[in-house]
Write a protein that holds these residues in place. Structure first.
Motif, PDB file in Angstrom:
ATOM      1  N   ASP A  62     -65.898  31.335 -47.678  1.00 45.47           N
ATOM      2  CA  ASP A  62     -64.713  30.808 -48.360  1.00 45.47           C
ATOM      3  C   ASP A  62     -63.436  31.001 -47.543  1.00 45.47           C
ATOM      4  O   ASP A  62     -62.331  30.765 -48.039  1.00 45.47           O
ATOM      5  CB  ASP A  62     -64.555  31.446 -49.736  1.00 45.47           C
ATOM      6  CG  ASP A  62     -64.422  32.958 -49.665  1.00 45.47           C
ATOM      7  OD1 ASP A  62     -64.421  33.512 -48.539  1.00 45.47           O
ATOM      8  OD2 ASP A  62     -64.332  33.592 -50.730  1.00 45.47           O
ATOM      9  N   GLY A  63     -63.582  31.458 -46.297  1.00 42.41           N
ATOM     10  CA  GLY A  63     -62.416  31.622 -45.441  1.00 42.41           C
ATOM     11  C   GLY A  63     -61.850  33.027 -45.417  1.00 42.41           C
ATOM     12  O   GLY A  63     -60.966  33.320 -44.607  1.00 42.41           O
TER      13      GLY A  63
ATOM     14  N   SER B 252     -66.518  47.841 -49.950  1.00 37.02           N
ATOM     15  CA  SER B 252     -66.219  46.524 -49.397  1.00 37.02           C
ATOM     16  C   SER B 252     -64.817  46.129 -49.845  1.00 37.02           C
ATOM     17  O   SER B 252     -64.458  46.289 -51.016  1.00 37.02           O
ATOM     18  CB  SER B 252     -67.227  45.475 -49.869  1.00 37.02           C
ATOM     19  OG  SER B 252     -68.516  45.735 -49.360  1.00 37.02           O
ATOM     20  N   ILE B 253     -64.027  45.605 -48.911  1.00 32.05           N
ATOM     21  CA  ILE B 253     -62.661  45.186 -49.206  1.00 32.05           C
ATOM     22  C   ILE B 253     -62.507  43.726 -48.780  1.00 32.05           C
ATOM     23  O   ILE B 253     -62.301  43.430 -47.596  1.00 32.05           O
ATOM     24  CB  ILE B 253     -61.634  46.066 -48.477  1.00 32.05           C
ATOM     25  CG1 ILE B 253     -61.874  47.551 -48.787  1.00 32.05           C
ATOM     26  CG2 ILE B 253     -60.217  45.663 -48.872  1.00 32.05           C
ATOM     27  CD1 ILE B 253     -60.943  48.489 -48.042  1.00 32.05           C
ATOM     28  N   PRO B 254     -62.627  42.782 -49.710  1.00 30.59           N
ATOM     29  CA  PRO B 254     -62.442  41.364 -49.365  1.00 30.59           C
ATOM     30  C   PRO B 254     -60.955  41.019 -49.309  1.00 30.59           C
ATOM     31  O   PRO B 254     -60.183  41.408 -50.190  1.00 30.59           O
ATOM     32  CB  PRO B 254     -63.144  40.639 -50.509  1.00 30.59           C
ATOM     33  CG  PRO B 254     -63.051  41.589 -51.668  1.00 30.59           C
ATOM     34  CD  PRO B 254     -63.059  42.976 -51.098  1.00 30.59           C
ATOM     35  N   VAL B 255     -60.542  40.296 -48.277  1.00 27.27           N
ATOM     36  CA  VAL B 255     -59.132  39.953 -48.108  1.00 27.27           C
ATOM     37  C   VAL B 255     -59.000  38.504 -47.643  1.00 27.27           C
ATOM     38  O   VAL B 255     -59.919  37.922 -47.050  1.00 27.27           O
ATOM     39  CB  VAL B 255     -58.445  40.893 -47.094  1.00 27.27           C
ATOM     40  CG1 VAL B 255     -58.310  42.285 -47.659  1.00 27.27           C
ATOM     41  CG2 VAL B 255     -59.224  40.939 -45.783  1.00 27.27           C
ATOM     42  N   TYR B 256     -57.813  37.926 -47.904  1.00 31.83           N
ATOM     43  CA  TYR B 256     -57.517  36.551 -47.538  1.00 31.83           C
ATOM     44  C   TYR B 256     -56.091  36.481 -46.989  1.00 31.83           C
ATOM     45  O   TYR B 256     -55.296  37.405 -47.167  1.00 31.83           O
ATOM     46  CB  TYR B 256     -57.639  35.631 -48.765  1.00 31.83           C
ATOM     47  CG  TYR B 256     -59.024  35.629 -49.374  1.00 31.83           C
ATOM     48  CD1 TYR B 256     -59.975  34.679 -48.995  1.00 31.83           C
ATOM     49  CD2 TYR B 256     -59.393  36.589 -50.317  1.00 31.83           C
ATOM     50  CE1 TYR B 256     -61.246  34.680 -49.552  1.00 31.83           C
ATOM     51  CE2 TYR B 256     -60.665  36.602 -50.875  1.00 31.83           C
ATOM     52  CZ  TYR B 256     -61.584  35.644 -50.481  1.00 31.83           C
ATOM     53  OH  TYR B 256     -62.846  35.654 -51.025  1.00 31.83           O
TER      54      TYR B 256
END
Length: 317
Positions: free
Chosen positions: A241-242, A298-302
């Protein structure tokens, strides 16, 4: 482990209803009251409103003197009702860090951190053992600030509970865009804590200042133990998803410290530019691992700024 959404729901319910902590716990079915009170103590809306010990030692001694002298008067005693109530890290290049860092507080676009100290109340300690080591930030496309800072406890014997850092964003003319106080859980003796998060209301600031507040006297005590949180296996994965997810594992190493019921660990992600300055921060929470065990995170970032290296740090929460 409680998700960030569950945490925000519990804290939000406390602030938006007349419910006491026990009623919030009963209504939601989680967490424990002690855990909720700890979450509240670290919320900027709650900063400065934590109750002091109901009767401090000096007041109790004064009360004894007055009783022996035949005088009992609560107002004279000044007794009032209570208010409502990195360690180790792994850098992206594989080298380890003890949590301390360079004192460069400037970010890539010239905004600076402030390592001065403020005060959080009339009972603040005269000699603040806390100091700001470094700080940095960047602004998302939506105007929110993603920041990280390092806070060091310079005392070798004293622990500081609920250390606070005031974060203030300003426009080019110096007017305040936002101001909030970030409250941490504990700074053990001679410990450097890296903390990351989001600030602001969606209006991009021109500068952001970080000021260490002087802790209240009753929050500075002799340490009864310490805890450190080594991190290993840090890596990143690019998502379909980028976005990007940063992963790793954290352990809890205690020396005389006993975690309370519901105790958690906060993991802070720190991104740096090619000069080594902090330019971004994000966070995640995990449960306290069993003895000898590690806990994955887990650390998802955008919407990330351009960065050269990344690090993860952990602290008690």
């Amino acid at each position: 482990m409680f998700s960030l959404e569950e945490r925000e729901r519990a804290v939000g319910l406390y602030f938006t209803t007349p419910m006491a902590t026990a009623q919030v716990v009963e209504h939601l079915g989680y967490p424990t009251r002690q855990c909720l009170e700890r979450w509240l103590a670290m919320d900027s809306r709650y900063a400065g409103h934590m109750a002091k010990p109901i009767i401090p030692l000096e007041t109790r001694l004064k009360a004894i003197e007055l009783v022996l002298g035949g005088i009992i008067f609560a107002g004279h005693l000044g007794i009032t009702g209570p208010a409502k109530s990195p360690d180790s890290s792994m850098r992206s290049d594989g080298s380890s860090s003890n949590g301390s860092g360079a004192g460069n507080a400037d970010n890539a676009d010239g905004a600076s951190g402030n390592n001065g100290t403020g005060t959080s109340g009339a009972d603040a300690v005269a000699d603040n053992p806390l100091e700001l080591v470094e700080s940095g930030w960047s602004v998302s496309q939506q105007g929110y600030v993603s920041y990280a800072f390092a806070l060091r406890n310079t005392s070798t014997t004293l622990q500081v509970q609920y250390p606070e850092v005031a974060i203030t964003g300003r426009a080019k003319d110096g007017s305040i865009v936002f101001s909030q106080t970030q409250t941490l859980n504990m700074a053990f003796p001679n410990q450097t804590i890296y903390d990351a998060g989001q600030a602001g209301q969606g209006t991009a600031p021109a500068t952001v200042d970080f000021v260490v507040l002087s802790p209240n006297e009753y929050n500075v005590t002799e340490a009864q133990g310490t805890a450190t949180f080594p991190i290993s296996g840090i890596s990143k994965v690019r998502n379909n998803d980028g976005g990007t997810t940063f992963n790793g594992e954290v352990r809890a190493v205690t020396d005389g410290f006993e975690p309370s019921d519901g105790q958690q660990i906060k993991v802070s992600l720190v991104l740096r530019d090619k000069q080594g300055a902090i330019i971004y921060g994000e966070m995640a929470f995990v449960d306290w691992p069993d003895n000898g065990q590690s806990m994955p995170f887990s650390i998802p970032v955008y919407d990330l700024p351009d960065y050269t290296s990344y690090e993860s740090y952990a602290q008690i929460w």
